[in-house]
Design a protein around this motif. Structure first.
Motif, short mmCIF file in Angstrom:
data_model
loop_
_atom_site.label_atom_id
_atom_site.label_comp_id
_atom_site.label_asym_id
_atom_site.label_seq_id
_atom_site.Cartn_x
_atom_site.Cartn_y
_atom_site.Cartn_z
N TYR A 100 -5.71 0.98 -3.55
CA TYR A 100 -5.52 2.04 -2.88
C TYR A 100 -6.60 2.37 -2.07
CZ TYR A 100 -1.68 3.35 -6.08
OH TYR A 100 -0.49 3.24 -6.96
N ILE A 101 -7.68 2.07 -2.19
CA ILE A 101 -8.75 2.28 -1.53
C ILE A 101 -8.86 1.25 -0.28
CG2 ILE A 101 -11.48 2.23 -1.35
CD1 ILE A 101 -11.29 3.15 -4.22
N VAL A 153 -7.93 0.09 5.49
CA VAL A 153 -7.18 -0.63 6.55
C VAL A 153 -6.44 0.19 7.60
CG1 VAL A 153 -5.31 -2.19 6.83
CG2 VAL A 153 -6.82 -2.63 5.19
N PHE A 154 -5.80 1.21 6.93
CA PHE A 154 -5.07 2.30 7.83
C PHE A 154 -6.11 2.92 8.73
CE2 PHE A 154 -1.40 1.70 5.21
CZ PHE A 154 -0.41 1.25 6.25
N VAL A 207 2.06 9.00 9.88
CA VAL A 207 3.11 9.36 8.69
C VAL A 207 3.36 8.02 8.38
CG1 VAL A 207 5.16 10.36 7.93
CG2 VAL A 207 3.70 11.85 9.54
N LEU A 208 3.13 7.65 6.87
CA LEU A 208 3.39 6.42 6.28
C LEU A 208 4.66 6.72 5.65
CD1 LEU A 208 0.49 5.85 6.92
CD2 LEU A 208 0.42 4.52 4.57
N VAL A 209 5.83 5.88 5.82
CA VAL A 209 7.11 6.06 5.54
C VAL A 209 7.54 5.11 4.67
CG1 VAL A 209 9.71 6.52 5.79
CG2 VAL A 209 8.04 7.00 7.43
N GLY A 210 7.22 5.34 2.94
CA GLY A 210 7.68 4.43 2.10
C GLY A 210 9.30 4.48 1.51
N ASN A 251 -5.51 13.47 8.49
CA ASN A 251 -4.38 13.19 9.57
C ASN A 251 -3.32 12.02 9.27
OD1 ASN A 251 -6.35 11.17 10.16
ND2 ASN A 251 -5.39 10.75 11.95
N PHE A 252 -3.35 11.71 7.83
CA PHE A 252 -2.47 10.60 7.25
C PHE A 252 -1.66 11.33 6.16
CE2 PHE A 252 -5.50 7.98 9.13
CZ PHE A 252 -4.75 6.63 9.23
N TYR A 253 -0.47 11.32 6.31
CA TYR A 253 0.50 11.72 5.43
C TYR A 253 1.40 10.50 5.11
CZ TYR A 253 -0.63 16.10 8.00
OH TYR A 253 -1.16 17.10 8.41
N VAL A 254 1.84 10.72 3.75
CA VAL A 254 2.80 9.85 3.11
C VAL A 254 4.03 10.39 2.59
CG1 VAL A 254 2.91 7.94 1.08
CG2 VAL A 254 0.58 8.53 2.05
N GLY A 255 5.17 9.71 3.26
CA GLY A 255 6.48 10.20 2.88
C GLY A 255 7.37 9.10 2.35
#
Length: 215
Positions: A136-137, A142-143, A155-158, A183-187
């Motif tokens: 995860y780290i 990387v991102f 916004v990362l979309v899984g 500013n990073f969001y995971v959806g």
């Protein structure tokens, strides 16, 4: 003969027999996407591990059917690919999926690999992308580097799942927050948080510009 599930990227196999890597993907029906992602990944693995022959399988039977109907190209299931590898004389095999989380697809895959436990001298399975805490780290780093100059939110979309492994997305969000990547969001599409929850957070934080990133 045993099946071994080792730590990530353990491509060490003893012996001088015929060695193979089976790359397993969920799959996609979009040809251009396939070339840029799954096919590219296969080629990168083949270039890095030249002592192995690289083969491919898709886990989604629906996608396999759609590709055949559209392109008349028949993608193998993991069972079909492993059966062919056994028939072709492979003795050492690594099965590596491109799955992001340890979900239902991975559980099914382990069962299919187990079916062939006596067909090879040794067979191993690699882990999905998000398995160990350090994964995860590394992904967060990387991102952060890739989008360091981005304006607005990312916004990362899984894919998402009803399986308990969906919690991996929440852990990734936590890592983002702890590394000051606010500013990073995971959806997700089929899990939690869904689109509505992400939009709610974006509005709450007065975000006006968003970059969507398939994950």
């Amino acid at each position: 003969m045993t099946i071994k599930s080792k730590s990530k990227n353990n491509f060490d196999l003893c012996g001088n027999g015929k060695k193979g890597i089976l790359m397993v993907h969920f799959g996609t029906v979009k040809m251009e996407t396939r070339k840029k992602t799954l096919d590219s990944l296969n080629m990168n693995i083949a270039a890095r591990f030249q002592e192995f022959q690289v083969r491919e399988a898709y886990t989604s039977r629906m996608i396999i059917k759609k590709i055949y109907k559209k392109e008349e190209i028949r993608k193998n299931t993991p069972k079909e690919a492993l059966r062919m590898m056994a028939q072709d004389g492979f003795t050492y095999v690594i099965v590596q999926a491109s799955h992001v989380i340890n979900g239902l697809e991975g559980e099914y895959l382990k069962g299919e690999v187990g079916y062939f436990k006596d067909e090879f001298q040794e067979i191993k399975m690699g882990e999905p992308l998000l398995t160990l805490p350090e994964d995860y780290i590394q992904i967060a780093d990387v991102f952060k580097k890739e989008f360091e100059n981005i304006e607005g939110a990312v916004v990362l979309v899984g894919h998402g799942t009803m399986h308990h492994s969906n919690s991996a997305y929440g852990m990734l969000q936590t890592v983002f927050n702890m590394r000051e990547m606010e500013n990073f969001y995971v959806g997700t599409i089929e899990g939690y948080p869904a689109l509505d929850e992400v939009i709610s957070q974006l509005k709450k934080n007065s975000v006006k510009k968003v970059t969507l990133v398939p994950f």
